[in-house]
Design a protein around this motif. Structure first.
Motif, PDB file in Angstrom:
ATOM      1  N   LEU A   1       0.829  -1.197   0.000  1.00 25.21           N
ATOM      2  CA  LEU A   1       0.000   0.000   0.000  1.00 25.21           C
ATOM      3  C   LEU A   1       0.870   1.258   0.000  1.00 25.21           C
ATOM      4  CD1 LEU A   1      -2.865   1.202   0.184  1.00 25.21           C
ATOM      5  CD2 LEU A   1      -2.691   0.999   2.660  1.00 25.21           C
ATOM      6  N   ALA A   2       1.896   1.277   0.822  1.00 27.17           N
ATOM      7  CA  ALA A   2       2.796   2.434   0.872  1.00 27.17           C
ATOM      8  C   ALA A   2       3.505   2.633  -0.462  1.00 27.17           C
ATOM      9  CB  ALA A   2       3.811   2.252   1.990  1.00 27.17           C
ATOM     10  N   GLN A   3       3.939   1.542  -1.081  1.00 27.90           N
ATOM     11  CA  GLN A   3       4.617   1.635  -2.376  1.00 27.90           C
ATOM     12  C   GLN A   3       3.670   2.146  -3.458  1.00 27.90           C
ATOM     13  OE1 GLN A   3       5.970  -2.394  -2.744  1.00 27.90           O
ATOM     14  NE2 GLN A   3       7.945  -1.974  -1.770  1.00 27.90           N
ATOM     15  N   LEU A   4       2.449   1.651  -3.452  1.00 23.07           N
ATOM     16  CA  LEU A   4       1.471   2.085  -4.450  1.00 23.07           C
ATOM     17  C   LEU A   4       1.102   3.553  -4.274  1.00 23.07           C
ATOM     18  CD1 LEU A   4      -0.881  -1.016  -4.584  1.00 23.07           C
ATOM     19  CD2 LEU A   4       0.603  -0.190  -6.414  1.00 23.07           C
ATOM     20  N   ARG A   5       0.973   3.984  -3.024  1.00 24.07           N
ATOM     21  CA  ARG A   5       0.667   5.404  -2.786  1.00 24.07           C
ATOM     22  C   ARG A   5       1.796   6.291  -3.297  1.00 24.07           C
ATOM     23  NH1 ARG A   5      -1.964   4.871   3.239  1.00 24.07           N
ATOM     24  NH2 ARG A   5      -4.094   4.496   2.540  1.00 24.07           N
ATOM     25  N   GLN A   6       3.038   5.866  -3.091  1.00 22.38           N
ATOM     26  CA  GLN A   6       4.178   6.648  -3.571  1.00 22.38           C
ATOM     27  C   GLN A   6       4.195   6.674  -5.096  1.00 22.38           C
ATOM     28  OE1 GLN A   6       6.469   8.534  -1.837  1.00 22.38           O
ATOM     29  NE2 GLN A   6       6.978   9.224  -3.902  1.00 22.38           N
ATOM     30  N   GLU A   7       3.949   5.527  -5.713  1.00 19.37           N
ATOM     31  CA  GLU A   7       3.926   5.461  -7.171  1.00 19.37           C
ATOM     32  C   GLU A   7       2.809   6.350  -7.731  1.00 19.37           C
ATOM     33  OE1 GLU A   7       3.724   2.176 -10.790  1.00 19.37           O
ATOM     34  OE2 GLU A   7       3.738   1.481  -8.716  1.00 19.37           O
ATOM     35  N   HIS A   8       1.662   6.374  -7.063  1.00 19.85           N
ATOM     36  CA  HIS A   8       0.543   7.208  -7.489  1.00 19.85           C
ATOM     37  C   HIS A   8       0.926   8.684  -7.412  1.00 19.85           C
ATOM     38  CE1 HIS A   8      -3.489   9.100  -7.327  1.00 19.85           C
ATOM     39  NE2 HIS A   8      -3.830   8.092  -8.115  1.00 19.85           N
ATOM     40  N   ARG A   9       1.591   9.089  -6.332  1.00 17.06           N
ATOM     41  CA  ARG A   9       2.042  10.476  -6.200  1.00 17.06           C
ATOM     42  C   ARG A   9       3.054  10.824  -7.294  1.00 17.06           C
ATOM     43  NH1 ARG A   9       1.752   9.345  -0.554  1.00 17.06           N
ATOM     44  NH2 ARG A   9       3.911   8.623  -0.589  1.00 17.06           N
ATOM     45  N   ASP A  10       3.975   9.887  -7.566  1.00 16.35           N
ATOM     46  CA  ASP A  10       4.977  10.122  -8.612  1.00 16.35           C
ATOM     47  C   ASP A  10       4.319  10.293  -9.976  1.00 16.35           C
ATOM     48  OD1 ASP A  10       6.907   9.909  -6.644  1.00 16.35           O
ATOM     49  OD2 ASP A  10       7.505   7.868  -7.200  1.00 16.35           O
ATOM     50  N   LEU A  11       3.345   9.450 -10.267  1.00 17.77           N
ATOM     51  CA  LEU A  11       2.638   9.551 -11.543  1.00 17.77           C
ATOM     52  C   LEU A  11       1.859  10.863 -11.628  1.00 17.77           C
ATOM     53  CD1 LEU A  11       1.321   5.934 -12.120  1.00 17.77           C
ATOM     54  CD2 LEU A  11       2.891   7.193 -13.576  1.00 17.77           C
ATOM     55  N   ASP A  12       1.276  11.276 -10.521  1.00 20.12           N
ATOM     56  CA  ASP A  12       0.547  12.540 -10.504  1.00 20.12           C
ATOM     57  C   ASP A  12       1.489  13.695 -10.833  1.00 20.12           C
ATOM     58  OD1 ASP A  12      -1.851  14.018 -10.126  1.00 20.12           O
ATOM     59  OD2 ASP A  12      -1.152  14.627  -8.140  1.00 20.12           O
ATOM     60  N   SER A  13       2.669  13.668 -10.255  1.00 22.75           N
ATOM     61  CA  SER A  13       3.667  14.705 -10.543  1.00 22.75           C
ATOM     62  C   SER A  13       4.082  14.670 -12.010  1.00 22.75           C
ATOM     63  CB  SER A  13       4.896  14.521  -9.657  1.00 22.75           C
ATOM     64  OG  SER A  13       4.560  14.683  -8.307  1.00 22.75           O
ATOM     65  N   ALA A  14       4.263  13.469 -12.541  1.00 28.52           N
ATOM     66  CA  ALA A  14       4.653  13.321 -13.942  1.00 28.52           C
ATOM     67  C   ALA A  14       3.566  13.841 -14.880  1.00 28.52           C
ATOM     68  CB  ALA A  14       4.966  11.868 -14.249  1.00 28.52           C
ATOM     69  N   VAL A  15       2.322  13.547 -14.564  1.00 24.32           N
ATOM     70  CA  VAL A  15       1.199  14.021 -15.382  1.00 24.32           C
ATOM     71  C   VAL A  15       1.142  15.545 -15.351  1.00 24.32           C
ATOM     72  CG1 VAL A  15      -1.332  14.135 -15.491  1.00 24.32           C
ATOM     73  CG2 VAL A  15      -0.193  11.927 -15.226  1.00 24.32           C
ATOM     74  N   GLN A  16       1.294  16.127 -14.170  1.00 26.62           N
ATOM     75  CA  GLN A  16       1.255  17.584 -14.060  1.00 26.62           C
ATOM     76  C   GLN A  16       2.411  18.228 -14.814  1.00 26.62           C
ATOM     77  OE1 GLN A  16       1.070  18.531  -9.904  1.00 26.62           O
ATOM     78  NE2 GLN A  16      -1.027  17.819  -9.685  1.00 26.62           N
ATOM     79  N   ALA A  17       3.599  17.650 -14.700  1.00 28.72           N
ATOM     80  CA  ALA A  17       4.767  18.202 -15.384  1.00 28.72           C
ATOM     81  C   ALA A  17       4.605  18.104 -16.897  1.00 28.72           C
ATOM     82  CB  ALA A  17       6.031  17.477 -14.933  1.00 28.72           C
ATOM     83  N   LEU A  18       4.096  16.963 -17.357  1.00 30.34           N
ATOM     84  CA  LEU A  18       3.907  16.770 -18.790  1.00 30.34           C
ATOM     85  C   LEU A  18       2.849  17.728 -19.328  1.00 30.34           C
ATOM     86  CD1 LEU A  18       4.911  14.979 -21.107  1.00 30.34           C
ATOM     87  CD2 LEU A  18       3.057  13.408 -20.597  1.00 30.34           C
ATOM     88  N   ALA A  19       1.786  17.921 -18.572  1.00 29.90           N
ATOM     89  CA  ALA A  19       0.720  18.822 -19.009  1.00 29.90           C
ATOM     90  C   ALA A  19       1.185  20.274 -18.985  1.00 29.90           C
ATOM     91  CB  ALA A  19      -0.505  18.641 -18.120  1.00 29.90           C
ATOM     92  N   ALA A  20       2.071  20.601 -18.060  1.00 27.73           N
ATOM     93  CA  ALA A  20       2.547  21.978 -17.929  1.00 27.73           C
ATOM     94  C   ALA A  20       3.487  22.392 -19.061  1.00 27.73           C
ATOM     95  CB  ALA A  20       3.250  22.163 -16.586  1.00 27.73           C
ATOM     96  N   THR A  21       4.128  21.429 -19.714  1.00 23.03           N
ATOM     97  CA  THR A  21       5.067  21.770 -20.781  1.00 23.03           C
ATOM     98  C   THR A  21       4.353  22.339 -21.994  1.00 23.03           C
ATOM     99  OG1 THR A  21       5.011  19.540 -21.712  1.00 23.03           O
ATOM    100  CG2 THR A  21       6.739  20.012 -20.076  1.00 23.03           C
ATOM    101  N   GLY A  22       3.080  21.992 -22.151  1.00 21.75           N
ATOM    102  CA  GLY A  22       2.318  22.515 -23.278  1.00 21.75           C
ATOM    103  C   GLY A  22       2.479  21.681 -24.532  1.00 21.75           C
TER     104      GLY A  22
END
Length: 68
Positions: free
Chosen positions: A13-34
């Protein structure tokens, strides 16, 4: 549920929560590049949803609803 099984689920559960946070950051960064690749963005979001579903399933096992 055995103590070893519960411990393994809590670790997963802890590993999955961390992976989910990492993916969220990646999605935001990718979307922010335009210049986000729509297919890659869609795949990341789908993976996030799958992880969220797995997190919910584990939480249901660890913390079952008790109806009194």
């Amino acid at each position: 549920m055995s103590e070893a099984n519960e411990k393994a689920l809590r670790i997963e559960l802890a590993q999955l929560r961390q992976e989910h946070r990492d993916l969220d950051s990646a999605v935001q960064a990718l979307a922010a590049t335009g210049s986000a690749d729509a297919l890659q963005l869609q795949r990341l979001k789908k993976k996030k949803l799958l992880i969220r579903d797995r997190i919910a399933a584990i939480e249901d096992q660890l913390f079952p609803d008790i109806i009194a």
